[in-house]
Design a protein around this motif. Structure first.
Motif, mmCIF file in Angstrom:
data_model
loop_
_atom_site.group_PDB
_atom_site.id
_atom_site.type_symbol
_atom_site.label_atom_id
_atom_site.label_comp_id
_atom_site.label_asym_id
_atom_site.label_seq_id
_atom_site.Cartn_x
_atom_site.Cartn_y
_atom_site.Cartn_z
ATOM 1 N N ALA A 31 -48.559 51.086 16.846
ATOM 2 C CA ALA A 31 -48.520 51.716 15.527
ATOM 3 C C ALA A 31 -47.286 51.279 14.729
ATOM 4 C CB ALA A 31 -48.546 53.230 15.668
ATOM 5 N N ARG A 32 -46.277 50.780 15.425
ATOM 6 C CA ARG A 32 -45.069 50.293 14.749
ATOM 7 C C ARG A 32 -45.213 48.854 14.286
ATOM 8 N NH1 ARG A 32 -40.040 51.274 18.465
ATOM 9 N NH2 ARG A 32 -39.021 50.498 16.575
ATOM 10 N N ARG A 33 -46.286 48.190 14.682
ATOM 11 C CA ARG A 33 -46.474 46.800 14.265
ATOM 12 C C ARG A 33 -46.800 46.740 12.778
ATOM 13 N NH1 ARG A 33 -49.510 43.307 12.458
ATOM 14 N NH2 ARG A 33 -51.099 44.898 12.140
ATOM 15 N N ARG A 34 -46.123 45.849 12.073
ATOM 16 C CA ARG A 34 -46.400 45.610 10.670
ATOM 17 C C ARG A 34 -46.436 44.114 10.417
ATOM 18 N NH1 ARG A 34 -45.794 49.574 6.753
ATOM 19 N NH2 ARG A 34 -46.767 47.914 5.510
ATOM 20 N N THR A 35 -47.211 43.722 9.437
ATOM 21 C CA THR A 35 -47.194 42.332 8.998
ATOM 22 C C THR A 35 -45.848 42.055 8.332
ATOM 23 O OG1 THR A 35 -49.582 42.144 8.725
ATOM 24 C CG2 THR A 35 -48.219 40.714 7.346
ATOM 25 N N ILE A 36 -45.153 41.032 8.809
ATOM 26 C CA ILE A 36 -43.816 40.704 8.321
ATOM 27 C C ILE A 36 -43.840 39.347 7.626
ATOM 28 C CG2 ILE A 36 -41.424 40.206 9.002
ATOM 29 C CD1 ILE A 36 -42.168 43.158 9.211
ATOM 30 N N ARG A 37 -43.225 39.274 6.455
ATOM 31 C CA ARG A 37 -43.157 38.025 5.703
ATOM 32 C C ARG A 37 -41.742 37.490 5.546
ATOM 33 N NH1 ARG A 37 -47.588 40.813 3.724
ATOM 34 N NH2 ARG A 37 -49.464 39.521 3.500
ATOM 35 N N GLU A 38 -40.767 38.214 6.080
ATOM 36 C CA GLU A 38 -39.362 37.800 5.973
ATOM 37 C C GLU A 38 -38.782 37.711 7.375
ATOM 38 O OE1 GLU A 38 -37.428 40.148 2.565
ATOM 39 O OE2 GLU A 38 -39.318 41.199 2.971
ATOM 40 N N PHE A 39 -38.373 36.504 7.748
ATOM 41 C CA PHE A 39 -37.956 36.233 9.121
ATOM 42 C C PHE A 39 -36.498 35.834 9.215
ATOM 43 C CE2 PHE A 39 -42.523 35.647 9.154
ATOM 44 C CZ PHE A 39 -42.914 36.188 10.371
ATOM 45 N N ASP A 40 -35.885 36.228 10.335
ATOM 46 C CA ASP A 40 -34.568 35.746 10.711
ATOM 47 C C ASP A 40 -34.716 34.312 11.223
ATOM 48 O OD1 ASP A 40 -31.706 37.060 11.514
ATOM 49 O OD2 ASP A 40 -32.292 35.547 12.984
ATOM 50 N N LEU A 210 -56.946 58.781 12.624
ATOM 51 C CA LEU A 210 -57.875 58.589 13.734
ATOM 52 C C LEU A 210 -59.248 59.179 13.441
ATOM 53 C CD1 LEU A 210 -58.295 57.597 16.650
ATOM 54 C CD2 LEU A 210 -57.457 59.828 17.431
ATOM 55 N N ASP A 211 -59.292 60.339 12.794
ATOM 56 C CA ASP A 211 -60.573 60.989 12.509
ATOM 57 C C ASP A 211 -61.465 60.148 11.610
ATOM 58 O OD1 ASP A 211 -59.893 63.100 14.075
ATOM 59 O OD2 ASP A 211 -59.340 64.431 12.412
ATOM 60 N N ASP A 212 -60.871 59.236 10.842
ATOM 61 C CA ASP A 212 -61.658 58.375 9.964
ATOM 62 C C ASP A 212 -62.258 57.165 10.683
ATOM 63 O OD1 ASP A 212 -61.119 60.052 7.890
ATOM 64 O OD2 ASP A 212 -60.038 58.589 6.655
ATOM 65 N N VAL A 213 -61.697 56.803 11.829
ATOM 66 C CA VAL A 213 -62.147 55.576 12.496
ATOM 67 C C VAL A 213 -62.794 55.832 13.858
ATOM 68 C CG1 VAL A 213 -60.422 54.184 11.303
ATOM 69 C CG2 VAL A 213 -59.857 55.155 13.542
ATOM 70 N N LEU A 214 -62.616 57.021 14.405
ATOM 71 C CA LEU A 214 -63.174 57.344 15.722
ATOM 72 C C LEU A 214 -64.404 58.228 15.564
ATOM 73 C CD1 LEU A 214 -63.083 57.521 18.856
ATOM 74 C CD2 LEU A 214 -61.520 59.445 18.582
ATOM 75 N N VAL A 215 -65.497 57.768 16.173
ATOM 76 C CA VAL A 215 -66.732 58.557 16.199
ATOM 77 C C VAL A 215 -67.077 58.792 17.673
ATOM 78 C CG1 VAL A 215 -69.178 58.646 15.619
ATOM 79 C CG2 VAL A 215 -67.556 57.570 14.031
#
Length: 217
Positions: A31-40, A210-215
């Motif tokens: 859940a902490r993963r994000r798309t990153i566009r600025e790199f060291d 979660l309630d929106d994606v889990l059935v």
């Protein structure tokens, strides 16, 4: 399975409480993963990239034909060539190919034709679909198989503390030539990999609850 060799299925059983804890911990980490566009500019250890690709290559695939190739690019000149070609395609996309609806969907993400991450990231992993060729059989469920493998790849890199981005310039035919791959290999995605820049920022967006994606049935 009669008539074909088999081996005992591996077991990976864990107690119920531990299973719940592991699943929740993994979900919290992802859940902490994000798309990153600025790199060291710190280099990524080759061993980390190789281990992440090894994890990706364990993904299930149609008829177990494993129709993927992972090209790790760290050479600065090759990265520059990829960026130049990708930005040329992106300029066409933003100016002529994309519908107004598509551009509106992209607007909150702040993307544009400039792709500096393709040269800023210390490594690019270009993932190719492997189709029928002189030495490769016809694969089945190629996009599904490669898509699952890319998911494994992103998870492995994130677990190692690395930032990633999935970049899909369209069309991507130029990547076959730039990466020196045979015609039966078709680019699927470019994954810039590195450490997030200290001042990196990401769009203020939220994932569906979660309630929106889990059935459950």
């Amino acid at each position: 399975m009669t008539g074909y060799p088999t081996i005992p299925a591996p077991r990976f059983d864990v107690p119920e409480a531990e299973a719940i804890a592991r699943a929740r911990q993994f979900a919290d980490t992802m859940a902490r993963r994000r798309t990153i566009r600025e790199f060291d500019d710190r280099p990524v250890p080759r061993e980390v990239l190789a281990a992440a690709v090894r994890a990706a290559a364990t993904a299930p695939s149609g008829a177990n034909l494993q129709p993927w190739r992972f090209v790790v690019v760290t050479d600065p000149d090759t990265k520059r060539r990829i960026r130049a070609a990708a930005e040329a395609e992106e300029r066409e996309f933003y100016a002529r190919r994309a519908s107004p609806e598509w551009l509106a969907a992209l607007a909150p993400l702040g993307t544009d034709p400039d792709k500096p991450f393709l040269t800023d990231a210390p490594a690019l992993i270009v993932v190719f679909e492997v189709h029928k060729g002189p030495e490769t059989p016809r694969p089945y469920y190629v996009k599904e198989s490669v898509g699952i493998a890319v998911g494994f790849l992103l998870a492995a890199l994130h677990q190692a503390g690395l930032a990633t981005l999935t970049h899909t310039p369209s069309p991507m035919r130029f990547l076959t030539e730039v990466c020196g791959r045979p015609a039966q290999e078709r680019a699927y995605v470019v994954v810039p990999v590195g450490y997030s820049a200290a001042d990196a920022r990401v769009p203020a967006i939220e994932r569906k609850p979660l309630d929106d994606v889990l059935v459950e049935i």
